[in-house]
Design a protein around this motif. Sequence first.
Motif, PDB file in Angstrom:
ATOM      1  N   LYS A  84      34.423   0.504  20.671  1.00 52.82           N
ATOM      2  CA  LYS A  84      34.433   0.756  22.104  1.00 52.82           C
ATOM      3  C   LYS A  84      35.043   2.111  22.464  1.00 52.82           C
ATOM      4  O   LYS A  84      34.644   2.740  23.419  1.00 52.82           O
ATOM      5  N   LYS A  85      36.027   2.530  21.702  1.00 53.31           N
ATOM      6  CA  LYS A  85      36.755   3.734  22.083  1.00 53.31           C
ATOM      7  C   LYS A  85      36.201   4.979  21.407  1.00 53.31           C
ATOM      8  O   LYS A  85      36.710   6.066  21.580  1.00 53.31           O
ATOM      9  N   LYS A 126      32.362   7.643  25.724  1.00 55.37           N
ATOM     10  CA  LYS A 126      32.843   6.518  24.922  1.00 55.37           C
ATOM     11  C   LYS A 126      31.954   5.308  25.193  1.00 55.37           C
ATOM     12  O   LYS A 126      31.443   5.145  26.303  1.00 55.37           O
ATOM     13  N   GLU A 128      32.707   2.332  25.723  1.00 53.36           N
ATOM     14  CA  GLU A 128      33.185   1.462  26.808  1.00 53.36           C
ATOM     15  C   GLU A 128      32.795   1.974  28.197  1.00 53.36           C
ATOM     16  O   GLU A 128      32.874   1.238  29.161  1.00 53.36           O
ATOM     17  N   GLU A 129      32.350   3.257  28.262  1.00 54.17           N
ATOM     18  CA  GLU A 129      31.921   3.792  29.556  1.00 54.17           C
ATOM     19  C   GLU A 129      30.475   3.438  29.872  1.00 54.17           C
ATOM     20  O   GLU A 129      29.992   3.707  30.958  1.00 54.17           O
ATOM     21  N   GLN A 135      24.396   0.402  26.053  1.00 54.57           N
ATOM     22  CA  GLN A 135      24.967   0.135  24.733  1.00 54.57           C
ATOM     23  C   GLN A 135      23.903  -0.384  23.780  1.00 54.57           C
ATOM     24  O   GLN A 135      23.894  -0.071  22.595  1.00 54.57           O
TER      25      GLN A 135
ATOM     26  N   ASN B 212      34.745  -7.756  18.425  1.00 53.41           N
ATOM     27  CA  ASN B 212      33.602  -7.053  19.016  1.00 53.41           C
ATOM     28  C   ASN B 212      32.422  -6.934  18.050  1.00 53.41           C
ATOM     29  O   ASN B 212      31.465  -6.222  18.328  1.00 53.41           O
TER      30      ASN B 212
END
Lengths: 298, 437
Positions: A84-85, A126, A128-129, A135, B212
């Motif tokens: 995610k990051k 990123k 997560e954005e 995604q 995840n």
Amino acid sequence: MLQIDHVKKAFHNHQALKGVSFEVPKGIIFGLLGPNGAGKTTLIRIITGIFMPDEGQVLMDGQTYTGLRYSGLGYLPEERGLYKKMKVGPQLVYLTELKGVPHDVAKSRVVAWMKKFDILSWWNKKIEELSKGMQQKVQFIATVAPEPQLLILDEPFTGLDPVNTNLIKDEIRRLRDEGVSIIFSTHRMEQVEEICENIVLINAGEKILDGEVTEIKDRFKKQLYMVKYKGELPETFKSQFEMVEDTPGTLTVRLPDGQTGALLRALADSPVEVSSFKEVLPTLNEIFIQLVTNDHHA
Amino acid sequence: MHKLWLIIKREYLTRVKSKTFLLTTFLTPVGILAFILILGWIMSYKSDKTVNILVKDEAGILEATPVTNKKFVLKFEDANLETLKGKVKDEAYQGLLYLPKLDSIGVSNYKAWYYADKTLDLESTYSLSSTIRSKIKEFKMRKMGLRAEQLRLLKTHVSIDPEPLSEGVEDKSSMAGVVASAVGGVMGYFMFIIIIMYGTMIMRSVSEEKINRIVEIIISSVKPFYLMLGKIIGVGGVGFTQLAIWLVTVPLVMFGANRFLGVDTHPTVGVKGKIPAEVTSSLMEKATQVMTELGHMNWWIILPVFIFFFIAGYLMYAALFAALGSAIGEDMNDAQSLTFPVMLPIIISTYIMFSVIKEPHSPLAFWSSLFPLTSPIIMPVRAVYDTPWWQLLLSMAILAITVVGLVWLSGRIYRIGILMYGKKASYKDLIKWIRTK
């Protein structure tokens, strides 16, 4: 190309796969179907090499599979996952490199795919954005950028809008045309019907059906024919045939020996105007439900 | 191997480049500096206002010799206490100090009185009373006919210097024990912090990857064991980097702060009583003793031993924490019951450590420095105290074998754990996973 040979797998006290065999030919889209808990995920994990089978083997071009398991295979799991990051670009390059692709090659391929999907501007974003659908596109690139020979897609279209669904569908077909074998696992039967050439249906750890989609439909057809017409059909006409459905304007008839000639002749002699005449083939959905429920009762 | 390297690189770089890392790494020395500065400021805080005090000195102790403290302006007056009290109010005095007559020089408790509506602050009170104390001392000395010289002669500082019984054993100064326990304690405590800090970091990272679902993609490319190993090594590298930065910046900051405070904190103590020469010389002597003791230590044994136990201990616990991380489900609260058995030996080790510092060759010290779950913390401490070679080597061998074994076992738990979703795993499950083919 890929051969699943009497694969068995048990967990503690539960037999997840009870000796499944089938073959995935080269360069086709192959549907892996089954109800929830049928053993699909276990089978996919064995094909990806995450699990080892208890018995039986997976062969790739006749060779035992372990050596090939890491480089020639692309896997899009049902539960998507990305760091995610981490930024989109570096993450895709990393995942491609992990498949053994050299850094520079990996980078140029990722750039090419991102251009194709028109998302090159996301390089420094990123994960997560991004939205779920965005995604998903990134995840698809992560799967195909290493240029696998065998692609396993587990529910690849969930979360995608119709435009992006078509985009990915086209890419899947293009990859097939380039000779990639694609295993496509889903519950959405209309999608299977649309893009798969072959399927295998497993239930409770056993294969209950496999073959080409057209051949399977043929095998399960019930000699039904549907006529659409304008006008009034006389009762005498109806009594000649086995009526399955009879509503004004539509008629479904079973012809046990497949002799369409008699029906066509009778229609020609009747006063109605025929607008369409076609054979009714079962949908995969119907076959699926029929087989799975029968299997449970058996 | 190339893939392992890729994983190590990613684990290392993403952490080192993260804001959290930069913040904790560079803010810690700044934080220490700020702490020292604030402490220094609080310690050195004083109002520069002088206090005007009216003194009725019946004992004649303050009047006899001039008071050198700039903080107080003392006005001596001999009158009725009540008149003086009135005078405090009329004229701008903060208070009235009444020093009653000293009955005899044998007085051990002396009480003076301070009349004011506002009591003196703590520092001024302390400063004033210590001034009076030293004046009484001078007064008594005068009465007894003692000279300062004689008084100094009465004072003797005693230390017991350990001497070796047999030849060939190194001679040590009396500081040996203190220095050794300090070095040992610092190393042991350091191990404890590193293991806990980075162990839990690995655990969290593993369970995040599991939750995840990125693991499914990674382990269709790489063996789970390599993913685990890459993570452990990568995070270990982050730890080393952070330590290296701290090893440079913290002393630098401390040095800077010391210099800064060295200038600033000197005039804090109210009474400018000079530090007696004998105290200075004994401080100097102690400092040189500490330095020579540090120099006498077998650093060429201590350092390699420390580094070995540091790396091995880190690997062992990191692997265990990775295995635990793989067993944790979506709920981080599950972690506590699982991690407790792993935390326990670490925490017990630190308690044993304090006892080992006191008695480095006790049976407890011996056994706990061989037992692999406690030896990473205990053995470096013992290494400071001339521990026999065979014990060092035996302990290292046991630990090395345990590390290999536990990393392997953790790998087996990990490879199953990361794909297990849903219910919370128990230790029974973990054993089942180890056995799974």
